[in-house]
Scaffold this motif. Structure first.
Motif, PDB file in Angstrom:
ATOM      1  N   PHE A  34       0.811  -1.215   0.000  1.00 34.00           N
ATOM      2  CA  PHE A  34       0.000   0.000   0.000  1.00 34.00           C
ATOM      3  C   PHE A  34       0.845   1.266   0.000  1.00 34.00           C
ATOM      4  N   SER A  35       2.107   1.163   0.399  1.00 29.05           N
ATOM      5  CA  SER A  35       2.996   2.323   0.294  1.00 29.05           C
ATOM      6  C   SER A  35       3.430   2.557  -1.145  1.00 29.05           C
ATOM      7  N   ALA A  36       3.560   1.472  -1.898  1.00 25.55           N
ATOM      8  CA  ALA A  36       4.060   1.581  -3.267  1.00 25.55           C
ATOM      9  C   ALA A  36       2.954   1.796  -4.290  1.00 25.55           C
ATOM     10  N   VAL A  37       1.749   1.305  -3.992  1.00 29.97           N
ATOM     11  CA  VAL A  37       0.654   1.350  -4.971  1.00 29.97           C
ATOM     12  C   VAL A  37      -0.459   2.243  -4.443  1.00 29.97           C
ATOM     13  N   ASP A  38      -0.945   3.130  -5.272  1.00 33.02           N
ATOM     14  CA  ASP A  38      -2.000   4.074  -4.886  1.00 33.02           C
ATOM     15  C   ASP A  38      -3.366   3.397  -5.013  1.00 33.02           C
ATOM     16  N   ILE A  39      -3.655   2.517  -4.042  1.00 30.83           N
ATOM     17  CA  ILE A  39      -4.919   1.780  -4.063  1.00 30.83           C
ATOM     18  C   ILE A  39      -5.989   2.504  -3.268  1.00 30.83           C
ATOM     19  N   VAL A  40      -5.615   2.980  -2.081  1.00 31.97           N
ATOM     20  CA  VAL A  40      -6.552   3.658  -1.185  1.00 31.97           C
ATOM     21  C   VAL A  40      -6.045   5.065  -0.912  1.00 31.97           C
ATOM     22  N   ALA A  41      -6.923   6.053  -1.018  1.00 29.14           N
ATOM     23  CA  ALA A  41      -6.550   7.432  -0.703  1.00 29.14           C
ATOM     24  C   ALA A  41      -6.341   7.561   0.805  1.00 29.14           C
TER      25      ALA A  41
END
Length: 239
Positions: A34-41
């Motif tokens: 989740f730090s690398a991929v912009d899944i959740v704002a």
């Protein structure tokens, strides 16, 4: 006896691959993903890891003190291990204290590992380390009490299912990855009273925003600690 039993409980936990997956691997993978991929704002200034790291530290505490301890203790109770240990020269309070000591040792390793990974990802923590320590200790007490309560009252299979279900639900709705601000106001007011929400919000207030002592979050955790440990002491069945 207490130190020997704590060391034994810790060795047993570290040899259990399923427990290590739950307590170490899952929070680590979630932090990196989740730090690398912009899944959740995410909320707040700074990098994504600044929001995620405190929440996943809270998740690590919950996974060890609640989920892992509930499952392990539940099956020890089912197989008669607790009954035999309770009849040994080892006092029962020493056994339960050793389990808590095992949880604390494991959490130290978890926090160290997650902190190193988060720092490598660009995490910039702030705030008072004593406030962080107080949150972690109270969070451990709260989740440990709830885990022992579940393990001491439900059957082992029910504990396994319920503990994992609660873990997933609180991961999604406890402010760990998804900000509580994304939920409707009526729902958020209830979620904020959960121990995982208080722990993740308190850690985030200190580590991300550099706030002082989060008294309201500490108060919520203190109430859960008293209720959980008190109920576990009252209703725990050894067989």
């Amino acid at each position: 006896m207490l130190l020997a039993q704590t060391a034994f409980e810790t060795k047993m936990l570290l040899r259990n691959g399923e427990q290590l997956l739950l307590t170490v691997v899952i929070p680590t993978v979630l932090l990196v993903l989740f730090s690398a991929v912009d899944i959740v704002a995410v909320d707040g200034p700074g990098k994504r890891v600044d929001f995620l790291a405190p929440g996943l530290l809270a998740l690590a505490v919950m996974s060890t003190a609640f989920t892992g301890q509930a499952i392990a203790t539940g099956f020890e109770r089912r197989y008669g291990v607790l009954k035999r240990l309770g009849a040994s020269p080892l006092p029962r309070w020493t056994l339960l204290t050793a389990k808590t000591g095992c949880v604390l040792v494991t959490e130290v390793l978890q926090v160290a590992l997650l902190s190193v990974i988060a720092l490598a990802l660009g995490w910039s923590p702030h705030g008072n380390p004593l406030a962080v320590a107080a949150l972690l200790v109270l969070g451990t007490a709260a989740f440990s009490g709830l885990g022992l309560l579940m393990a001491g009252t439900l059957k082992a299979e029910a504990t396994l299912a319920a503990a994992n279900l609660v873990f997933i639900l609180l991961l999604l709705a406890g402010g760990v990855i998804v900000p509580l601000s994304k939920f409707p106001d009526a729902v958020r007011s209830v979620l904020e009273l959960l121990p995982i929400s208080a722990l993740s919000d308190g850690l985030r207030s200190v580590l991300q925003h550099g706030a002082g002592v989060p008294w309201s979050d500490l108060g919520v955790l203190a109430v859960w600690s008293v209720l959980g440990l008190g109920a576990a002491a009252r209703f725990f069945r050894w067989e």
